[in-house]
Design a protein around this motif. Structure first.
Motif, PDB file in Angstrom:
ATOM      1  N   GLU A 109       0.902  -1.176   0.045  1.00 42.02           N
ATOM      2  CA  GLU A 109       0.038   0.133   0.056  1.00 42.02           C
ATOM      3  C   GLU A 109       0.949   1.147   0.117  1.00 42.02           C
ATOM      4  O   GLU A 109       1.949   1.284   0.594  1.00 42.02           O
ATOM      5  CB  GLU A 109      -0.938   0.090   1.278  1.00 42.02           C
ATOM      6  N   LYS A 110       0.577   2.234  -0.733  1.00 41.05           N
ATOM      7  CA  LYS A 110       1.383   3.371  -0.910  1.00 41.05           C
ATOM      8  C   LYS A 110       2.379   3.427  -1.881  1.00 41.05           C
ATOM      9  O   LYS A 110       2.997   4.369  -2.399  1.00 41.05           O
ATOM     10  CB  LYS A 110       1.711   4.156   0.452  1.00 41.05           C
ATOM     11  N   ASP A 111       2.577   2.065  -2.459  1.00 39.64           N
ATOM     12  CA  ASP A 111       3.625   2.065  -3.623  1.00 39.64           C
ATOM     13  C   ASP A 111       3.075   2.992  -4.711  1.00 39.64           C
ATOM     14  O   ASP A 111       2.014   2.911  -5.075  1.00 39.64           O
ATOM     15  CB  ASP A 111       3.568   0.533  -4.217  1.00 39.64           C
ATOM     16  N   SER A 112       4.043   3.533  -5.552  1.00 40.69           N
ATOM     17  CA  SER A 112       3.787   4.171  -6.701  1.00 40.69           C
ATOM     18  C   SER A 112       4.480   3.154  -7.799  1.00 40.69           C
ATOM     19  O   SER A 112       5.451   2.514  -7.566  1.00 40.69           O
ATOM     20  CB  SER A 112       4.586   5.532  -6.802  1.00 40.69           C
ATOM     21  N   LYS A 127      -1.227   4.909  -8.055  1.00 43.73           N
ATOM     22  CA  LYS A 127      -0.501   4.696  -6.489  1.00 43.73           C
ATOM     23  C   LYS A 127      -1.511   3.551  -6.010  1.00 43.73           C
ATOM     24  O   LYS A 127      -2.617   3.379  -6.088  1.00 43.73           O
ATOM     25  CB  LYS A 127      -1.105   5.933  -5.818  1.00 43.73           C
ATOM     26  N   VAL A 129      -3.558   1.839  -3.324  1.00 46.29           N
ATOM     27  CA  VAL A 129      -4.393   2.279  -2.362  1.00 46.29           C
ATOM     28  C   VAL A 129      -4.609   1.100  -1.244  1.00 46.29           C
ATOM     29  O   VAL A 129      -4.501   1.465   0.082  1.00 46.29           O
ATOM     30  CB  VAL A 129      -5.681   2.676  -2.676  1.00 46.29           C
TER      31      VAL A 129
END
Lengths: 164, 358
Positions: A109-112, A127, A129
């Motif tokens: 989560e929050k990885d681009s 992104k 979520v």
């Protein structure tokens, strides 16, 4: 053409896309299933009768988008990994695209990540979520991607920027 | 000499369901398989299956194999012989089986041949180089033993097997450079195709492999375009940097035992080659010999399971085992089977079966 390349064309998609009005109201399923094949788990999985009853096992899913609340159960049951949940109300500039994912490692989560279209081409950034992955999903994780609004109908896959 | 009521050769999807149905009616069954496990090709199918809810659609083949094998092991009426290869069939109705370097003679009252299929090969220069694999071998390496066949793969054939094995290679972290298909259209279900294409694997319809390159192993391949008459178009050659060429160009029914048994055979391209002529009950021209699954004609695993059920029911009933709901059981299976074959993708099978059923 889809039968030659595996990539659906705009006219294919037009037939399964929820209306602008419905998309503006929140999460909704889009079944990118364009061939009459003997397969019916999507219809059986829908608890809101949004997927029209199959008269024949070879029918294609016809979603009554007004009855669909985008719960995503059909997404997790589709053997073809062809159902996506679209939520255009996620934020002002971004939409959510929820997609089935069966590769490792899972994104965090929050990885681009690199947003990828139906032809396998990188089309921008997205992104992560949320990543749903549990026993009930039986090996098919569901990845929630926030994508720029203009890419909502483009992004159907992603690539990790670096493999950890 | 072992006596058994129903002998089933092959413990894949067809053989397993046949055993369960025959034993369900009360018949005493001997199920033999040359592998040391049951499940046949199902154990390599890590993807979710199509089909109807009743046929376990959306379940993964590997899980279906486990469930069926467990049910078979639990059933007292079924004797399972693994690592047991059926070598031959004799005129007096004896099946010769080799197990642990010993010969076993089995004399069944009914025989169900569910031996499956074997992969077809493709002729091109250097097709004997190490690195040229059948798709089944690649699937075994990757999904059973966890071994990568190489780094970069050219998949030849865009039917369901070629596309699914490509997907499984991607899942294993192997690069699939492309999938070529000689036909002008993708044979696989389009949803499978879309799934690998969006993951970055291009599919080239109307393309064939011209040759493989390499001294001791595959170091590359040349592909080229085919015209409407399936003839190579000069000047369209393209070199691909690959170390694996995976052939997925179709299957043929494994029918040696049926030939030996003197069953009437017919060459039916739609079913993958020579297949036994059969009646609606899947009984061949030799009374008491039944067929099910790919040995009866190449189809999907879900159809193999339904055929197995049908052959098992019919063989047990012919033995004299009666149950009150026999007709209903049979009708349910027939309906499911016809449903699977009824759509546009079932056209080839329907055409083939029309020629095979007498």
């Amino acid at each position: 053409m889809l039968a030659q390349t595996g990539v659906p064309k705009l006219e294919d998609l037009a037939g399964v896309m929820p209306s602008e009005e419905r998309l503006a109201q929140g999460p909704v399923a889009m079944a990118e299933c364009f061939q009459n094949i003997p397969c019916d788990p999507c219809y059986h999985s829908c608890r809101r009768q949004a997927i029209q009853p199959f008269a024949d096992i070879n029918d294609r899913p016809q979603i009554n988008h007004d009855n669909c609340n985008g719960c995503g159960i059909c997404l997790s049951r589709c053997p073809g990994m062809a159902i996506f949940i679209i939520d255009q109300t996620y934020s002002e500039n971004e939409s959510l695209v929820k997609m089935p994912y069966e590769y490792l490692p899972l994104p965090l989560e929050k990885d681009s990540v690199v947003a990828v279209n139906r032809a396998g081409e990188a089309v921008g950034e997205a992104k992560v979520v949320k990543v749903q992955s549990n026993e009930k999903l039986e090996g098919t994780s569901i990845v929630w991607l926030a994508v720029p609004n203009e890419l909502t109908m483009e992004v159907r896959h992603f690539k990790l920027k670096e493999v950890r | 000499m072992r006596q058994t009521e129903v002998c089933i050769i092959g413990g894949g999807p067809a053989g397993l369901t046949a055993a369960l149905k025959a034993a369900g009616l009360g018949a005493e069954v001997t199920l033999i398989d040359r592998n040391d496990y049951l499940g046949g090709q199902l154990i390599k199918q890590t993807h979710r299956f199509f089909g109807s809810k009743e046929q376990r659609a959306s379940e993964r083949g590997i899980n279906i194999a486990r469930e069926l094998a467990e049910a078979v092991e639990k059933e007292d009426k079924i004797t399972v012989l693994t690592k047991a290869a059926a070598l031959s069939y004799y005129k007096d109705g004896v099946v010769m089986v080799k197990q642990n370097e010993r010969i076993i003679k089995i004399k069944p009252q009914k025989l169900i041949v569910a031996t499956g299929g074997s992969e077809k090969n493709l002729m091109f220069p250097n097709n004997d180089l190490p690195g040229v694999y059948g798709a089944g071998a690649v699937q075994t390496l990757v999904n059973v033993y966890g071994v990568k066949p190489g780094r970069k793969v050219l998949m030849v054939g865009a039917g369901n097997i070629g596309v699914i094995v490509s997907y499984q290679l991607l899942q294993a972290g192997v690069d699939v450079v492309g999938i070529i298909e000689a036909a002008p259209k993708i044979g696989a279900y389009w949803v499978h195709a879309s799934k690998v294409v969006r993951a970055g694997v291009p599919i080239y319809a109307s393309h064939t492999i011209k040759r493989a390159w390499g001294e001791k192993e595959v170091a590359g391949a040349t592909i080229m375009k085919l015209d409407e008459k399936w003839q190579p178009v000069p000047g369209t050659e393209k070199e691909l940097d690959v170390d694996v060429i995976c052939l997925s160009v179709g299957l043929s029914p494994l029918t040696e035992l049926l030939w030996q048994a003197g069953c009437k055979m017919e060459f039916i391209p739609e079913l993958g080659g020579h297949v036994p002529v059969r009646n609606e009950d899947l009984e061949t021209s030799q009374p008491g010999i039944y067929i099910a699954g790919d040995a009866a004609g190449i189809e999907e695993a879900s159809a193999a399971m339904m055929e197995g059920a049908l052959a098992g029911l019919n063989a047990a009933e012919a033995m004299g085992y009666k149950v009150s709901d026999f007709k209903e059981q049979k009708e349910v299976v027939m309906k499911e089977l016809n449903g699977l074959r009824s759509g546009p993708v079932g056209e080839k099978i329907r055409k083939g079966l029309a020629k095979a059923i007498s």
